[in-house]
Design a protein around this motif. Structure first.
Motif, PDB file in Angstrom:
ATOM      1  N   TYR A  76      14.222 -25.201  60.740  1.00 56.09           N
ATOM      2  CA  TYR A  76      14.647 -26.395  61.474  1.00 56.09           C
ATOM      3  C   TYR A  76      14.086 -27.651  60.821  1.00 56.09           C
ATOM      4  O   TYR A  76      14.792 -28.648  60.636  1.00 56.09           O
ATOM      5  N   ARG A  77      12.833 -27.595  60.481  1.00 59.53           N
ATOM      6  CA  ARG A  77      12.213 -28.745  59.834  1.00 59.53           C
ATOM      7  C   ARG A  77      12.918 -29.090  58.536  1.00 59.53           C
ATOM      8  O   ARG A  77      13.153 -30.253  58.205  1.00 59.53           O
ATOM      9  N   GLY A  78      13.229 -28.044  57.758  1.00 59.29           N
ATOM     10  CA  GLY A  78      13.889 -28.269  56.476  1.00 59.29           C
ATOM     11  C   GLY A  78      15.262 -28.905  56.638  1.00 59.29           C
ATOM     12  O   GLY A  78      15.634 -29.809  55.870  1.00 59.29           O
ATOM     13  N   ILE A  79      16.056 -28.442  57.600  1.00 56.37           N
ATOM     14  CA  ILE A  79      17.390 -29.017  57.836  1.00 56.37           C
ATOM     15  C   ILE A  79      17.268 -30.483  58.237  1.00 56.37           C
ATOM     16  O   ILE A  79      17.993 -31.348  57.727  1.00 56.37           O
ATOM     17  N   GLU A  80      16.345 -30.775  59.153  1.00 54.20           N
ATOM     18  CA  GLU A  80      16.177 -32.154  59.621  1.00 54.20           C
ATOM     19  C   GLU A  80      15.756 -33.080  58.485  1.00 54.20           C
ATOM     20  O   GLU A  80      16.165 -34.252  58.437  1.00 54.20           O
ATOM     21  N   ALA A  81      14.925 -32.579  57.576  1.00 52.53           N
ATOM     22  CA  ALA A  81      14.345 -33.428  56.537  1.00 52.53           C
ATOM     23  C   ALA A  81      15.201 -33.497  55.280  1.00 52.53           C
ATOM     24  O   ALA A  81      14.812 -34.126  54.306  1.00 52.53           O
ATOM     25  N   SER A  82      16.382 -32.861  55.272  1.00 51.98           N
ATOM     26  CA  SER A  82      17.232 -32.833  54.076  1.00 51.98           C
ATOM     27  C   SER A  82      18.421 -33.786  54.235  1.00 51.98           C
ATOM     28  O   SER A  82      18.999 -33.906  55.316  1.00 51.98           O
ATOM     29  N   ASN A  83      18.777 -34.409  53.121  1.00 51.70           N
ATOM     30  CA  ASN A  83      19.914 -35.338  53.146  1.00 51.70           C
ATOM     31  C   ASN A  83      21.251 -34.604  53.180  1.00 51.70           C
ATOM     32  O   ASN A  83      22.195 -35.076  53.816  1.00 51.70           O
ATOM     33  N   TYR A  84      21.342 -33.465  52.481  1.00 54.12           N
ATOM     34  CA  TYR A  84      22.591 -32.718  52.399  1.00 54.12           C
ATOM     35  C   TYR A  84      22.345 -31.268  52.800  1.00 54.12           C
ATOM     36  O   TYR A  84      21.278 -30.707  52.530  1.00 54.12           O
ATOM     37  N   PHE A  85      23.394 -30.678  53.385  1.00 57.87           N
ATOM     38  CA  PHE A  85      23.331 -29.269  53.776  1.00 57.87           C
ATOM     39  C   PHE A  85      24.358 -28.530  52.930  1.00 57.87           C
ATOM     40  O   PHE A  85      25.572 -28.700  53.108  1.00 57.87           O
ATOM     41  N   VAL A  86      23.843 -27.740  51.990  1.00 59.95           N
ATOM     42  CA  VAL A  86      24.718 -26.966  51.095  1.00 59.95           C
ATOM     43  C   VAL A  86      24.860 -25.545  51.655  1.00 59.95           C
ATOM     44  O   VAL A  86      23.853 -24.858  51.858  1.00 59.95           O
ATOM     45  N   PHE A  87      26.098 -25.152  51.908  1.00 59.02           N
ATOM     46  CA  PHE A  87      26.357 -23.811  52.446  1.00 59.02           C
ATOM     47  C   PHE A  87      27.025 -22.978  51.364  1.00 59.02           C
ATOM     48  O   PHE A  87      28.081 -23.358  50.819  1.00 59.02           O
ATOM     49  N   ILE A  88      26.418 -21.824  51.019  1.00 57.53           N
ATOM     50  CA  ILE A  88      26.962 -20.917  49.993  1.00 57.53           C
ATOM     51  C   ILE A  88      27.982 -19.996  50.657  1.00 57.53           C
ATOM     52  O   ILE A  88      27.602 -19.127  51.459  1.00 57.53           O
TER      53      ILE A  88
END
Length: 825
Positions: A64-76
């Motif tokens: 959760y922390r990583g998703i919140e702190a990331s500018n882009y969400f890359v889905f494979i």
């Protein structure tokens, strides 16, 4: 990721920012590692689960922390990820956070199995080596598109999440330039994606509101005069030094770092409340509970004895002081103890002014202005310490005060005492601090080392002891008193009240034993002197004891009171005799100097000591026309009394001495009395301007006390300044009056001598004499040691008392009551 369990949607944001979060299935790990390597080569900061989940951490929370702190969400996208529950939940959370999605295709899949939000986007394909290198370039280009907008989106989400998870603590809000930039970003978002989510909007709305409040406070602070601002800062410093540095930071309860659960019990202040059962509050930070009450906040804190009510109040005070010092709030948080209200039972506004004056040395005219203009944020402890017969009257007075002034107030009270009231406080909210559960106590002791684990085992076998240590204070006292001894020796009774007494007794013994042979006092002396102090503090409803504020009412026997008055009068007479003998040199014979010095000394001593039996400290020198005019009026009255008294007494004495020593040239009694009136008038001409000037220098400025007995030392210093003023005025007036009769040398001698006497005594010398006399009698009767400050510092080192600015208080009311109930000789 292929773990399949439900997610907790509460997340804690972090300050570190990432460019990309990669969501993938474990079966595609080789491909993802290759992708990660290439992106790192392009200086991208990647959140990946094998790199960014610390050992022993909850992996879900970290994701959760990583998703919140990331500018882009890359889905494979692969046949594995589209069927993964965890990947689906990661995607759902990214959508909830408003993240910009970038779908990367690892292998062809059935489009119907792809999430609709991914299906509508352009995909980047990574089927083979050629497509891989091409896909990396396309991905890097996509990442750099609107990067500033995306970063602001992420940054604000992080800040908003920190604010939300702190319980909406205002210190997490942004303001000034940062808020302006956030507003510009919000306008820009109308034409861009991703759009702000609801948390963005809620957070920025709270920031706007706080910014408006800050500007209002800033305007009020700017409108203050320089003196008003200094007075405000002086009081803030006192509250911080007394209560935060002096009490909170040294609190033994503060050493028991177990979070307390808080219940809402507003039905105890609102009789129309429908819900009559306690409601557990999820947020346990008092500042957040208080903030959410809005403007005109009023809060009642309830709890069992030793539950931590005062500690919670001081933690709230620390936050409020920080806001006041940084200009976020113009109100001054001030701590009072309601126990002293029961002495005179005044209206609360009058009582507050008196408390500001006696406890914080705030001149009454300043205090009256602060109360009237609602510039104080009142933190009132000890409602339960008001005597039972007056407690309801105190609550009625508080309700009346609130109705007329609408101040912001927090009050602490033991719950048992509060529930006996007929009419409750008319407040917004009431909360109750729950006692510790045995599970909390057990866990705390289990993690505290070998000694505490042994203590844990003993407590586990004693149900009565378990009940006692559910209080944070009692738990810490047991730990301090135990210290390697057999705890079974501490308790010889099954009665809870008797066990408490035994615990306090053992605690005192252990603390005194720490000093051992290095102590200059015996245990019997320490206990007796502390018992005498506690009894007097209890009787006068004092919480903080200042050495310089001791008064003559501490003397209980008639003989002691007579000696006190007699020694004060004799001290002033002797002082005046010495000054006259030295000052008049060869102008008079020793016999006449002693004779008239004695007469003058008696008259001055009676007038000055009759003015006020209270020992008044003269700690500040700040000119006030109001005080000067008031002092001038008093000076005229005292001067007239002095003229009449001296004229009659000296006239009779002169007449009698004339008949004895020189009967052929003696004057009549009326001539002698008229002559005495003349000398008295000259004395009045010197006395009045001195008394007026010295009195006018006691103006409205707040004095800061930081060392014991500082008030008396300041008073003595100001008495010296008063003596200097007296000499200058005496030289002027004596020279003018006697110069008219060609007796300048007599006038200068007379002016210097009596200017010195009047200036010293009215400038604070009388208070120093009274204080020294009182200390002497108390010491002579064995109530206190001669060096009282040294003794009180010793008991502070023993953790029985604690220092509060220049004063002292018992570490808890339990200990004060224990010493007050001792019968020692």
């Amino acid at each position: 990721m292929t773990k399949n369990t439900s997610w907790d949607t509460t997340s804690i944001a972090v300050s570190r920012e990432y460019d990309i979060f990669i969501s993938y299935s474990r079966r595609d790990k080789d491909f993802v590692r290759q992708l990660w390597t290439k992106l790192v080569e392009h200086n991208q900061n990647i959140w990946i689960d094998w790199e960014d989940i610390p050992p022993a951490q909850d992996w879900r929370t970290e994701i959760y922390r990583g998703i919140e702190a990331s500018n882009y969400f890359v889905f494979i996208i692969s046949s594995h990820s589209v069927n993964s529950t965890v990947c689906g939940e990661e995607l759902a959370y990214a959508l909830k956070q408003g993240k910009r999605l970038i779908p990367l295709v690892r292998e062809e899949v059935n489009p119907e199995k792809v999430h609709p939000e991914l299906a509508r986007l352009n995909w980047i394909f990574f089927h083979d080596d050629y497509r891989f290198d091409q896909g990396i370039q396309i991905l890097i280009t996509a990442i750099k598109t609107d990067i500033n907008y995306i970063r602001k989106h992420t940054c604000l989400i992080i800040r908003a999440r920190e604010w939300e998870n702190s319980g909406y603590d205002k210190s997490f809000l942004i303001w000034g330039k940062e808020l302006e930039q956030a507003e510009e970003w919000l306008i820009e978002s109308r034409d861009k994606t991703p759009k702000p989510i609801e948390l963005h909007l809620t957070y920025l709305n709270a920031c706007r509101q706080a910014e408006q409040e800050r500007k209002i406070v800033e305007l009020r602070l700017r409108q203050m005069t320089q003196q008003d601002y200094r007075n405000r800062q002086a009081l803030l410093n006192k509250v911080r030094n007394y209560w935060i540095d002096g009490v909170l930071k040294t609190s033994i309860q503060g050493k028991t770092l177990i979070p307390l659960e808080i219940e809402e019990r507003s039905f105890l202040i609102n009789l129309s409340e429908q819900i009559l059962t306690p409601n557990l509050l999820l947020e346990n930070t008092l500042i957040n509970i208080f903030d959410r009450l809005g403007e005109g906040r009023t809060l009642l804190i309830l709890g069992q004895p030793g539950a931590g009510k005062t500690t919670k109040l001081l933690e709230l005070a620390r936050k409020l002081i920080e806001r006041a010092e940084t200009g976020l709030d113009d109100r001054i948080p001030v701590i009072f103890n309601l126990s002293s209200w029961g002495i005179q039972r005044q209206p609360i506004d009058v009582w507050l002014v008196e408390e500001l004056n006696t406890k914080y040395q705030v001149p009454k005219e300043i205090g009256q202005g602060w109360v009237k203009q609602q510039q104080l944020l009142l933190l009132l402890d000890g409602l339960d310490e008001v005597k039972t017969e007056y407690r309801q009257c105190c609550v009625d007075a508080l309700n009346h005060f609130y109705q007329n002034y609408s101040p912001e107030i927090v009050i602490c009270c033991r719950i048992e005492e509060y529930e006996t009231l007929i009419h409750p406080l008319n407040f917004q909210k009431a909360i109750y601090l729950r006692s510790l559960s045995f599970g909390q106590v057990y866990s705390y002791l289990a993690n505290g080392g070998d000694e505490l684990r042994r203590l844990q085992g003993i407590i586990a076998t004693d149900p009565d002891l378990q009940e006692l240590v559910t209080s944070p204070l009692m738990l810490q006292l047991v730990i301090l008193a135990y210290q390697g001894s057999d705890i079974s020796e501490l308790f010889h009774s099954a009665l809870r009240k008797e066990r408490l007494r035994q615990l306090l007794e053992t605690y005192v013994e252990r603390m005194l034993e720490r000093r051992g042979a290095n102590s200059r006092y015996t245990k019997a002396q320490v206990k007796y002197w502390l018992s005498w102090l506690a009894k007097n503090m209890n009787q006068s409803s004092q919480i903080i004891f200042f050495i310089e504020q001791m008064q003559g009412n501490l003397l209980t026997h008639d003989s002691q009171k007579k000696y006190y008055k007699l020694i004060n009068i004799l001290s002033i007479i002797i002082l005046i005799l010495i000054m006259i003998i030295i000052g008049y040199g060869s102008l008079w014979s020793l016999f006449f100097k002693i004779c008239y010095g004695f007469i003058i000394g008696i008259i001055i001593a009676i007038i000055i000591l009759r003015e006020s039996e209270k020992i008044n400290l003269h700690e500040t020198l700040q000119w006030s026309w109001k005080k000067a005019i008031s002092s001038f009026k008093k000076a005229l009255v005292y001067g007239i009394i002095g003229i009449i008294s001296y004229g009659i007494v000296s006239g009779i004495v002169n007449w009698g001495l004339g008949l004895v020593l020189n009967p052929d040239h003696s004057k009549g009694i009326f001539q002698e009395i008229l002559s005495g009136f003349g000398w008295g008038l000259v004395g009045m001409l010197i006395f009045c301007p001195i008394y007026t000037l010295v009195g006018g220098l006691r103006g409205p400025e707040i004095e800061t006390k930081s060392i014991p007995n500082q008030g008396i030392w300041k008073t003595l210093l100001n008495a010296g300044i008063g003596a200097l003023i007296g000499v200058l005025v005496g030289l002027l007036m004596g020279g003018i009056v006697f110069g008219l009769f060609n007796q300048l040398h007599i006038g200068l001698t007379f002016g210097v001598t009596f200017g010195l006497i009047f200036g010293f005594l009215t400038g604070g010398g009388t208070s120093c004499i009274q204080h020294l006399t009182l200390r002497f009698i108390l010491w002579k009767n064995g109530y206190i040691p001669w060096n009282y400050a040294q003794f009180l510092d010793y008991t502070t080192d023993c953790v029985i008392l604690r220092k509060v600015g220049g004063g002292y208080m018992f570490i808890h009311r339990f200990l004060l009551e224990y010493f007050a109930n001792l019968n020692l000789k």
